[in-house]
Write a protein that holds these residues in place. Structure first.
Motif, short mmCIF file in Angstrom:
data_model
loop_
_atom_site.label_atom_id
_atom_site.label_comp_id
_atom_site.label_asym_id
_atom_site.label_seq_id
_atom_site.Cartn_x
_atom_site.Cartn_y
_atom_site.Cartn_z
N ALA A 35 0.74 -1.09 -0.22
CA ALA A 35 0.12 0.00 0.15
C ALA A 35 0.96 1.31 0.09
O ALA A 35 1.98 1.40 0.45
N TRP A 36 0.34 2.32 -0.60
CA TRP A 36 1.05 3.81 -0.41
C TRP A 36 -0.06 4.35 0.49
O TRP A 36 -1.36 4.70 0.14
N PHE A 37 0.59 5.19 1.27
CA PHE A 37 -0.17 6.00 2.19
C PHE A 37 0.29 7.70 2.19
O PHE A 37 1.47 7.88 1.83
N ARG A 38 -0.27 8.50 2.49
CA ARG A 38 0.15 9.77 2.54
C ARG A 38 -0.10 10.52 3.67
O ARG A 38 -1.32 10.10 4.47
N GLN A 39 0.64 11.41 4.24
CA GLN A 39 0.31 12.21 5.46
C GLN A 39 0.65 13.69 5.12
O GLN A 39 1.79 14.08 5.04
N ALA A 40 -0.32 14.56 5.14
CA ALA A 40 0.00 15.91 4.95
C ALA A 40 -0.03 16.63 6.54
O ALA A 40 -0.45 16.06 7.45
N ARG A 45 -2.44 9.74 8.56
CA ARG A 45 -2.06 9.08 7.48
C ARG A 45 -3.30 8.52 6.73
O ARG A 45 -4.30 7.60 7.30
N GLU A 46 -3.36 8.59 5.30
CA GLU A 46 -4.52 8.03 4.66
C GLU A 46 -4.13 7.22 3.44
O GLU A 46 -2.96 7.47 2.99
N GLY A 47 -5.03 6.33 3.22
CA GLY A 47 -4.62 5.20 2.33
C GLY A 47 -4.66 5.81 1.04
O GLY A 47 -5.73 6.58 0.60
N VAL A 48 -3.58 5.74 -0.08
CA VAL A 48 -3.76 6.16 -1.48
C VAL A 48 -4.02 5.17 -2.38
O VAL A 48 -5.04 5.32 -3.22
N SER A 49 -3.35 4.29 -2.43
CA SER A 49 -3.52 2.89 -3.36
C SER A 49 -2.86 1.87 -2.68
O SER A 49 -1.89 1.88 -1.79
N CYS A 50 -3.40 0.54 -3.14
CA CYS A 50 -2.68 -0.48 -2.67
C CYS A 50 -2.99 -1.67 -3.84
O CYS A 50 -3.66 -1.89 -4.66
N LEU A 51 -2.20 -2.74 -3.57
CA LEU A 51 -2.12 -4.06 -4.51
C LEU A 51 -2.39 -5.24 -3.77
O LEU A 51 -1.73 -5.37 -2.63
N TYR A 102 -2.93 -11.74 4.41
CA TYR A 102 -3.77 -12.08 2.95
C TYR A 102 -4.72 -11.61 2.83
O TYR A 102 -5.72 -11.90 3.60
N GLY A 103 -5.10 -10.69 1.96
CA GLY A 103 -6.20 -10.13 1.75
C GLY A 103 -6.15 -9.01 0.65
O GLY A 103 -5.30 -8.65 -0.12
N ALA A 104 -7.10 -8.10 0.55
CA ALA A 104 -7.41 -6.88 -0.62
C ALA A 104 -7.61 -5.84 0.04
O ALA A 104 -8.31 -5.91 1.02
N GLY A 105 -7.35 -4.68 -0.56
CA GLY A 105 -7.81 -3.39 -0.12
C GLY A 105 -7.03 -2.96 1.32
O GLY A 105 -5.81 -3.54 1.76
N PHE A 106 -7.15 -1.74 1.78
CA PHE A 106 -6.35 -1.19 2.73
C PHE A 106 -6.53 -1.97 3.92
O PHE A 106 -7.61 -2.34 4.33
N LEU A 107 -5.50 -2.04 4.94
CA LEU A 107 -5.42 -2.78 6.22
C LEU A 107 -5.25 -1.42 7.26
O LEU A 107 -5.10 -0.41 6.95
N PRO A 108 -5.81 -2.15 8.46
CA PRO A 108 -5.48 -1.06 9.60
C PRO A 108 -3.86 -1.01 9.58
O PRO A 108 -3.16 -1.65 9.26
N LEU A 109 -3.41 0.25 10.04
CA LEU A 109 -2.03 0.64 9.97
C LEU A 109 -1.19 -0.31 10.70
O LEU A 109 -0.12 -0.62 10.35
N ASN A 110 -1.75 -0.91 11.78
CA ASN A 110 -0.78 -1.77 12.39
C ASN A 110 -0.82 -3.17 11.92
O ASN A 110 -0.11 -4.01 12.41
N GLU A 111 -1.47 -3.44 10.83
CA GLU A 111 -1.25 -4.65 10.26
C GLU A 111 0.00 -4.65 9.31
O GLU A 111 0.34 -5.71 8.67
N TYR A 112 0.52 -3.56 9.04
CA TYR A 112 1.53 -3.59 8.06
C TYR A 112 2.90 -3.78 8.66
O TYR A 112 3.04 -3.13 9.72
#
Length: 125
Positions: A35-40, A45-51, A102-112
């Motif tokens: 996943a890519w996140f960004r923080q302004a 921190r918000e999710g931008v994109s993920c694979l 194992y999954g799809a979509g954004f996960l909670p930050l602490n799962e990374y």
């Protein structure tokens, strides 16, 4: 050493393009959800994109859909984020992250499991 190292980003005028890379070392990205996140400044921190780790399907935040593209090169153990038609509101520090969940979509930050160091993307005239 197990790590994600980001490169790219920078300063661009509105409407321009930038790219970012996220290279993994010490482990293979093949079976990780990326996943890519960004923080302004002053924001969370918000999710931008993920694979997805399931089928490499991609997900995008509504704010970047149609402008950003995420991709993976397993041979180079690297993930990319191509950012087109950039807007001032895209200005933020961008982070890549990898999760063994194992999954799809954004996960909670602490799962990374792993995070890149972050790179600055600034969109300004």
């Amino acid at each position: 050493q197990v790590q994600l190292v980001e490169s790219g980003g920078g300063l661009v005028q509105p409407g321009g393009s930038l790219s970012a890379s996220c290279a993994a070392s010490g482990f293979s990205l093949d079976y990780y959800t990326i996943a890519w996140f960004r923080q302004a400044p002053g924001k969370g921190r918000e999710g931008v994109s993920c694979l997805s780790s399931v089928d490499d399907s991609t997900y995008y935040a509504d704010s970047v859909k149609g402008r950003f593209t995420v991709s993976r090169d397993n041979a180079k153990n690297t993930v990319y984020l191509q950012m087109n038609s950039l807007k001032p509101e895209d200005t933020a520090v961008y982070y890549c992250a990898a999760s063994s969940v194992y999954g799809a979509g954004f996960l909670p930050l602490n799962e990374y499991d792993y995070w890149g160091q972050g790179i600055q993307v600034t969109v300004s005239s």
